[in-house]
Design a protein around this motif. Structure first.
Motif, PDB file in Angstrom:
ATOM      1  N   LEU A  39       0.826  -1.644   0.006  1.00 26.66           N
ATOM      2  CA  LEU A  39      -0.074   0.409  -0.130  1.00 26.66           C
ATOM      3  C   LEU A  39       1.046   1.687  -0.030  1.00 26.66           C
ATOM      4  O   LEU A  39       0.469   2.265  -0.524  1.00 26.66           O
ATOM      5  CB  LEU A  39      -1.059  -0.233   0.819  1.00 26.66           C
ATOM      6  CG  LEU A  39      -2.776  -1.423   1.033  1.00 26.66           C
ATOM      7  CD1 LEU A  39      -2.816  -1.056   3.036  1.00 26.66           C
ATOM      8  CD2 LEU A  39      -3.024  -0.920   0.168  1.00 26.66           C
ATOM      9  N   LEU A  40       1.901   1.461   1.290  1.00 33.73           N
ATOM     10  CA  LEU A  40       2.635   2.107   0.994  1.00 33.73           C
ATOM     11  C   LEU A  40       3.695   2.611  -0.498  1.00 33.73           C
ATOM     12  O   LEU A  40       4.035   4.022  -0.911  1.00 33.73           O
ATOM     13  CB  LEU A  40       3.394   2.101   1.440  1.00 33.73           C
ATOM     14  CG  LEU A  40       5.040   2.883   2.177  1.00 33.73           C
ATOM     15  CD1 LEU A  40       4.373   4.725   3.175  1.00 33.73           C
ATOM     16  CD2 LEU A  40       5.214   3.018   3.055  1.00 33.73           C
ATOM     17  N   SER A  45       3.971   4.322  -6.880  1.00 30.00           N
ATOM     18  CA  SER A  45       4.272   3.928  -8.432  1.00 30.00           C
ATOM     19  C   SER A  45       4.350   4.881  -9.490  1.00 30.00           C
ATOM     20  O   SER A  45       5.384   4.769 -10.214  1.00 30.00           O
ATOM     21  CB  SER A  45       3.585   2.847  -8.634  1.00 30.00           C
ATOM     22  OG  SER A  45       2.926   2.416  -7.878  1.00 30.00           O
ATOM     23  N   GLU A  46       3.908   6.127  -9.655  1.00 27.19           N
ATOM     24  CA  GLU A  46       3.907   7.161 -10.105  1.00 27.19           C
ATOM     25  C   GLU A  46       5.449   7.557 -10.576  1.00 27.19           C
ATOM     26  O   GLU A  46       5.853   7.257 -11.613  1.00 27.19           O
ATOM     27  CB  GLU A  46       3.289   8.156 -10.250  1.00 27.19           C
ATOM     28  CG  GLU A  46       3.114   8.918 -11.577  1.00 27.19           C
ATOM     29  CD  GLU A  46       1.800  10.189 -11.607  1.00 27.19           C
ATOM     30  OE1 GLU A  46       2.110  11.170 -12.108  1.00 27.19           O
ATOM     31  OE2 GLU A  46       1.372   9.922  -9.961  1.00 27.19           O
ATOM     32  N   SER A  72      -0.092  -2.098 -13.710  1.00 27.30           N
ATOM     33  CA  SER A  72       0.912  -1.873 -14.133  1.00 27.30           C
ATOM     34  C   SER A  72       1.025  -1.379 -12.843  1.00 27.30           C
ATOM     35  O   SER A  72       2.238  -1.315 -12.380  1.00 27.30           O
ATOM     36  CB  SER A  72       1.274  -1.289 -15.215  1.00 27.30           C
ATOM     37  OG  SER A  72       0.806  -1.596 -16.507  1.00 27.30           O
ATOM     38  N   TYR A  73       0.632  -0.670 -12.731  1.00 27.39           N
ATOM     39  CA  TYR A  73       0.834   0.257 -11.630  1.00 27.39           C
ATOM     40  C   TYR A  73       1.179  -0.615  -9.711  1.00 27.39           C
ATOM     41  O   TYR A  73       1.694  -0.658  -9.079  1.00 27.39           O
ATOM     42  CB  TYR A  73       0.177   1.392 -10.289  1.00 27.39           C
ATOM     43  CG  TYR A  73       0.184   3.069 -11.793  1.00 27.39           C
ATOM     44  CD1 TYR A  73       0.673   2.694 -12.869  1.00 27.39           C
ATOM     45  CD2 TYR A  73       0.270   4.165 -11.135  1.00 27.39           C
ATOM     46  CE1 TYR A  73       1.627   4.118 -13.320  1.00 27.39           C
ATOM     47  CE2 TYR A  73       0.801   4.977 -11.542  1.00 27.39           C
ATOM     48  CZ  TYR A  73       1.014   5.371 -12.677  1.00 27.39           C
ATOM     49  OH  TYR A  73       1.374   6.240 -13.186  1.00 27.39           O
ATOM     50  N   ILE A  74      -0.367  -1.610 -10.480  1.00 27.27           N
ATOM     51  CA  ILE A  74      -0.135  -3.124  -9.284  1.00 27.27           C
ATOM     52  C   ILE A  74       0.797  -3.327  -8.965  1.00 27.27           C
ATOM     53  O   ILE A  74       1.433  -3.804  -7.703  1.00 27.27           O
ATOM     54  CB  ILE A  74      -1.697  -3.553  -8.452  1.00 27.27           C
ATOM     55  CG1 ILE A  74      -2.918  -2.174  -9.097  1.00 27.27           C
ATOM     56  CG2 ILE A  74      -1.789  -4.470  -8.421  1.00 27.27           C
ATOM     57  CD1 ILE A  74      -4.202  -2.905  -9.350  1.00 27.27           C
ATOM     58  N   VAL A  78       3.419  -4.172  -6.039  1.00 26.99           N
ATOM     59  CA  VAL A  78       3.824  -5.356  -5.258  1.00 26.99           C
ATOM     60  C   VAL A  78       5.069  -5.655  -5.094  1.00 26.99           C
ATOM     61  O   VAL A  78       5.577  -6.557  -4.396  1.00 26.99           O
ATOM     62  CB  VAL A  78       2.627  -6.273  -5.819  1.00 26.99           C
ATOM     63  CG1 VAL A  78       2.810  -8.204  -5.447  1.00 26.99           C
ATOM     64  CG2 VAL A  78       1.448  -6.047  -5.959  1.00 26.99           C
ATOM     65  N   ILE A  79       5.900  -5.398  -6.537  1.00 25.32           N
ATOM     66  CA  ILE A  79       7.205  -5.682  -6.799  1.00 25.32           C
ATOM     67  C   ILE A  79       8.099  -4.924  -5.560  1.00 25.32           C
ATOM     68  O   ILE A  79       8.570  -5.543  -4.672  1.00 25.32           O
ATOM     69  CB  ILE A  79       7.955  -5.711  -8.331  1.00 25.32           C
ATOM     70  CG1 ILE A  79       6.766  -6.820  -8.843  1.00 25.32           C
ATOM     71  CG2 ILE A  79       8.955  -5.595  -8.010  1.00 25.32           C
ATOM     72  CD1 ILE A  79       7.305  -6.015 -10.823  1.00 25.32           C
TER      73      ILE A  79
END
Length: 246
Positions: A39-40, A45-46, A72-74, A78-79
């Motif tokens: 979540l953090l 991600s952007e 893709s953001y998700i 996750v990674i």
């Protein structure tokens, strides 16, 4: 005598329950930490997406399905969440497993985790900064009149992830060699005697894993050769200490 045996059996059962309770608690801790890290990471991600695009500024990426960019953001979140929470996750696993290991086994595993983790990060950073831009430019060089390039960000993200992970795993070579030597599977003398054959395999592997150009192959083969030589050096040290202990 019979009562004493029954009491011992009850104690063993309590011990098993305690172990299962500890395992459950650590799994909960790991799950909470991983979800919190994901979540953090999603909020950053952007920033990472912009940095990935900045590697190849001459390409205009597209997304060909409504949910592609969001997914893709998700995936990035996750990674990154896994990477960020990895030390905590590994620590929880270690705290559960380590009491059942001998002192030498604990030292070997700790050394392998630290050594392997550092080289995995080095390999990933090397791939992201050096190898990836050259690979993209090489692929983009294949153009044909009448065929316009339309690269989806999802496919680009997959290429980035696969390349970074591949180089990270390849940079684990010294760690694997040390572990095998420590366990007595191989000896440094065998590695030295078969050096030329292993180097040949390295160049073949580099040719398979990279685009068919000499630059990409060299960028992968040379670090692998250096890592192999480092692995031999460290294996000799571990071997001497192991033989001295015997």
């Amino acid at each position: 005598m019979k009562k004493r045996k029954t009491k011992k059996s009850k104690d063993d059962q309590l011990t098993l329950v305690e172990h299962l309770t500890e395992l459950r608690n650590r799994i909960i801790y790991m799950a909470v930490a991983l979800v919190a890290a994901i979540l953090l990471s999603y909020s950053f991600s952007e920033i990472l997406v912009k940095d990935m695009i900045g590697i190849v500024p001459d390409i205009n990426f597209v997304f060909i399905s409504p949910a592609e960019l969001l997914l893709s953001y998700i995936k990035i979140a996750v990674i990154i969440g896994l990477v960020v929470s990895a030390p905590f996750l590994i620590t929880q696993i270690w705290l559960f497993v380590s009491p059942g290991l001998e002192k030498k086994e604990r030292r070997t595993i700790v050394f392998s985790l630290l050594f392997g983790g550092v080289f995995f990060i080095i390999g990933g950073v090397f791939a992201y900064i050096v190898v990836l831009p050259l690979m993209i430019q090489f692929f983009i060089g294949f153009q044909m009149e009448g065929i316009e390039e339309m690269i989806s960000f999802s496919s680009y993200l997959s290429l980035v992830v696969n390349t970074v992970l591949s180089f990270g795993l390849i940079f684990e070579m010294p760690s694997i060699m040390v572990i095998l030597t420590r366990l007595g599977v191989v000896r440094s003398k065998f590695l030295r005697q078969n050096r030329k054959y292993i180097i040949l395999v390295i160049f073949v592997l580099a040719a398979v894993l990279t685009p068919p150009d000499i630059i990409s192959q060299t960028l992968l083969a040379l670090p692998m050769i250096l890592l192999f030589e480092l692995g031999i050096f460290l294996s000799r040290i571990v071997e001497r200490k192991r033989d001295a202990g015997e």
